[in-house]
Design an enzyme around this catalytic site. Sequence first.
Site, PDB file in Angstrom:
ATOM      1  N   TYR A   1       0.843  -1.210   0.000  1.00  0.00           N
ATOM      2  CA  TYR A   1       0.000   0.000   0.000  1.00  0.00           C
ATOM      3  C   TYR A   1       0.874   1.256   0.000  1.00  0.00           C
ATOM      4  O   TYR A   1       0.636   2.200  -0.764  1.00  0.00           O
ATOM      5  CB  TYR A   1      -0.871  -0.086   1.243  1.00  0.00           C
ATOM      6  CG  TYR A   1      -1.788   1.069   1.555  1.00  0.00           C
ATOM      7  CD1 TYR A   1      -2.778   1.488   0.664  1.00  0.00           C
ATOM      8  CD2 TYR A   1      -1.713   1.703   2.801  1.00  0.00           C
ATOM      9  CE1 TYR A   1      -3.645   2.519   0.994  1.00  0.00           C
ATOM     10  CE2 TYR A   1      -2.582   2.722   3.147  1.00  0.00           C
ATOM     11  CZ  TYR A   1      -3.545   3.134   2.238  1.00  0.00           C
ATOM     12  OH  TYR A   1      -4.416   4.149   2.571  1.00  0.00           O
TER      13      TYR A   1
HETATM   14  N1  LIG Z   1      -8.782   5.194   6.618  1.00  0.00           N
HETATM   15  C1  LIG Z   1      -7.526   5.550   6.794  1.00  0.00           C
HETATM   16  O1  LIG Z   1      -6.905   5.339   7.850  1.00  0.00           O
HETATM   17  C2  LIG Z   1      -6.808   6.295   5.691  1.00  0.00           C
HETATM   18  C3  LIG Z   1      -5.620   6.948   6.026  1.00  0.00           C
HETATM   19  C4  LIG Z   1      -4.921   7.607   5.037  1.00  0.00           C
HETATM   20  C5  LIG Z   1      -5.408   7.620   3.749  1.00  0.00           C
HETATM   21  N2  LIG Z   1      -6.554   6.965   3.437  1.00  0.00           N
HETATM   22  C6  LIG Z   1      -6.993   7.030   2.036  1.00  0.00           C
HETATM   23  O2  LIG Z   1      -8.266   7.644   1.987  1.00  0.00           O
HETATM   24  C7  LIG Z   1      -9.002   7.157   0.863  1.00  0.00           C
HETATM   25  C8  LIG Z   1     -10.372   6.668   1.326  1.00  0.00           C
HETATM   26  O3  LIG Z   1     -10.186   5.618   2.262  1.00  0.00           O
HETATM   27  P1  LIG Z   1     -11.347   5.238   3.298  1.00  0.00           P
HETATM   28  O4  LIG Z   1     -10.656   4.775   4.529  1.00  0.00           O
HETATM   29  O5  LIG Z   1     -12.343   6.330   3.372  1.00  0.00           O
HETATM   30  O6  LIG Z   1     -11.997   3.968   2.551  1.00  0.00           O
HETATM   31  P2  LIG Z   1     -13.360   3.162   2.857  1.00  0.00           P
HETATM   32  O7  LIG Z   1     -14.134   3.784   3.969  1.00  0.00           O
HETATM   33  O8  LIG Z   1     -12.991   1.719   2.948  1.00  0.00           O
HETATM   34  O9  LIG Z   1     -14.199   3.386   1.506  1.00  0.00           O
HETATM   35  C9  LIG Z   1     -13.691   2.899   0.313  1.00  0.00           C
HETATM   36  C10 LIG Z   1     -14.436   3.535  -0.852  1.00  0.00           C
HETATM   37  O10 LIG Z   1     -13.777   3.186  -2.086  1.00  0.00           O
HETATM   38  C11 LIG Z   1     -14.742   2.615  -2.953  1.00  0.00           C
HETATM   39  N3  LIG Z   1     -14.111   1.675  -3.884  1.00  0.00           N
HETATM   40  C12 LIG Z   1     -13.431   0.530  -3.603  1.00  0.00           C
HETATM   41  N4  LIG Z   1     -12.979  -0.044  -4.738  1.00  0.00           N
HETATM   42  C13 LIG Z   1     -13.399   0.753  -5.762  1.00  0.00           C
HETATM   43  C14 LIG Z   1     -13.291   0.679  -7.168  1.00  0.00           C
HETATM   44  N5  LIG Z   1     -12.624  -0.320  -7.760  1.00  0.00           N
HETATM   45  N6  LIG Z   1     -13.866   1.654  -7.912  1.00  0.00           N
HETATM   46  C15 LIG Z   1     -14.551   2.672  -7.329  1.00  0.00           C
HETATM   47  N7  LIG Z   1     -14.674   2.791  -5.989  1.00  0.00           N
HETATM   48  C16 LIG Z   1     -14.121   1.845  -5.225  1.00  0.00           C
HETATM   49  C17 LIG Z   1     -15.766   1.961  -2.042  1.00  0.00           C
HETATM   50  O11 LIG Z   1     -16.988   1.752  -2.755  1.00  0.00           O
HETATM   51  P3  LIG Z   1     -18.098   0.656  -2.222  1.00  0.00           P
HETATM   52  O12 LIG Z   1     -18.678   1.229  -0.958  1.00  0.00           O
HETATM   53  O13 LIG Z   1     -19.094   0.574  -3.314  1.00  0.00           O
HETATM   54  O14 LIG Z   1     -17.366  -0.622  -1.972  1.00  0.00           O
HETATM   55  C18 LIG Z   1     -15.873   3.049  -0.964  1.00  0.00           C
HETATM   56  O15 LIG Z   1     -16.697   4.099  -1.377  1.00  0.00           O
HETATM   57  C19 LIG Z   1      -8.135   6.051   0.247  1.00  0.00           C
HETATM   58  O16 LIG Z   1      -7.422   6.597  -0.846  1.00  0.00           O
HETATM   59  C20 LIG Z   1      -7.199   5.666   1.370  1.00  0.00           C
HETATM   60  O17 LIG Z   1      -5.990   5.141   0.897  1.00  0.00           O
HETATM   61  C21 LIG Z   1      -7.281   6.305   4.390  1.00  0.00           C
END
Ligand SMILES: NC(=O)c1ccc[n+]([C@@H]2O[C@H](COP(=O)([O-])OP(=O)(O)OC[C@H]3O[C@@H](n4cnc5c(N)ncnc54)[C@H](OP(=O)(O)O)[C@@H]3O)[C@@H](O)[C@H]2O)c1
Length: 257
Positions: free
Chosen positions: A163
């Site tokens: 990642y």
């Molecule tokens: N959470 C953390 O600690 C954290 C920290 C730093 C950065 N980030 C970054 O923040 C961003 C969002 O993360 P999050 O934690 O909010 O994720 P999350 O709550 O798990 O949500 C993931 C989202 O991505 C969508 N998704 C997954 N595969 C996809 C695809 N192939 N095409 C289109 N949409 C897709 C999902 O859609 P469905 O609902 O339809 O499955 C959902 O809307 C990411 O880039 C992640 O790397 C997260």
Amino acid sequence: MTEQARRAPLQGKIALVTGASRGIGAAAAKRLAQSGAAVVINYHQNQEAAQKVLENIEAAGGRGMIFQADVTRKDQVEAMVATVQEKWTAVDVLVNNAYFPFKVGQLHELSWESFHQAVEHELSAFHNCVQACLPGMVAKKAGKIIVISTRLAQQPLPRMGAYAAAKSALESMANTMAIELGPLGIPVNVVTPAFTLTDASMIMPEAFRERVRETRPLKKHLYPEDVAGAIAFLAGDESSMLTGSHILITGGSHLQL
Ligand SMILES: NC(=O)c1ccc[n+]([C@@H]2O[C@H](COP(=O)([O-])OP(=O)(O)OC[C@H]3O[C@@H](n4cnc5c(N)ncnc54)[C@H](OP(=O)(O)O)[C@@H]3O)[C@@H](O)[C@H]2O)c1
């Protein structure tokens, strides 16, 4: 600035947020709509969650549409962006946010296929979205590209290497694009959250989450809404001289060893 422009600085803009059915993307979609943008809520599988985000936006007087597309698939991204352009106008703000689950494990133990998949998902999604949105932005002589990375790209954690490598490469793409697209009037910026409480971060045990909170200078959990404000700032005119900038949202943890 008029009172209307102050309250709704993104009025008349179209924002596409990938992965907006949950987590940071959902919070960003709501926040951008609050600022007046019409928002495309992209999702992969979870239509019900995307619909709830839309209902929330509409209940607050905003405008949006949901759109199912796997952003790692070029044809699906092209269809999504073409539909938005047909129904509304070209996308002004692209928020590259979707999260792709990856194989956790030490780098030397991961198969090349698992490692490659993490990189492939992250980079192809961004490349597909930029290629599809760019002609519309160029025609409008304006646009904003916002990339969601992770603090792990610069501050590694064991077993999260696939990642981290994927996100480091994503940041590098964003930096290059900032130089390439600057002369076209299109800023490219990166938002770099630390560990944020969403579905994705729930793979980590409760004790880890508490330790992260406790060791942060601000002593608080990070929530999606804490990230959404920076995204709205980068989408608007007040950030007009920012490109190639990386906004860290860590509660201060980047200052610690
Ligand atoms: N959470 C953390 O600690 C954290 C920290 C730093 C950065 N980030 C970054 O923040 C961003 C969002 O993360 P999050 O934690 O909010 O994720 P999350 O709550 O798990 O949500 C993931 C989202 O991505 C969508 N998704 C997954 N595969 C996809 C695809 N192939 N095409 C289109 N949409 C897709 C999902 O859609 P469905 O609902 O339809 O499955 C959902 O809307 C990411 O880039 C992640 O790397 C997260």
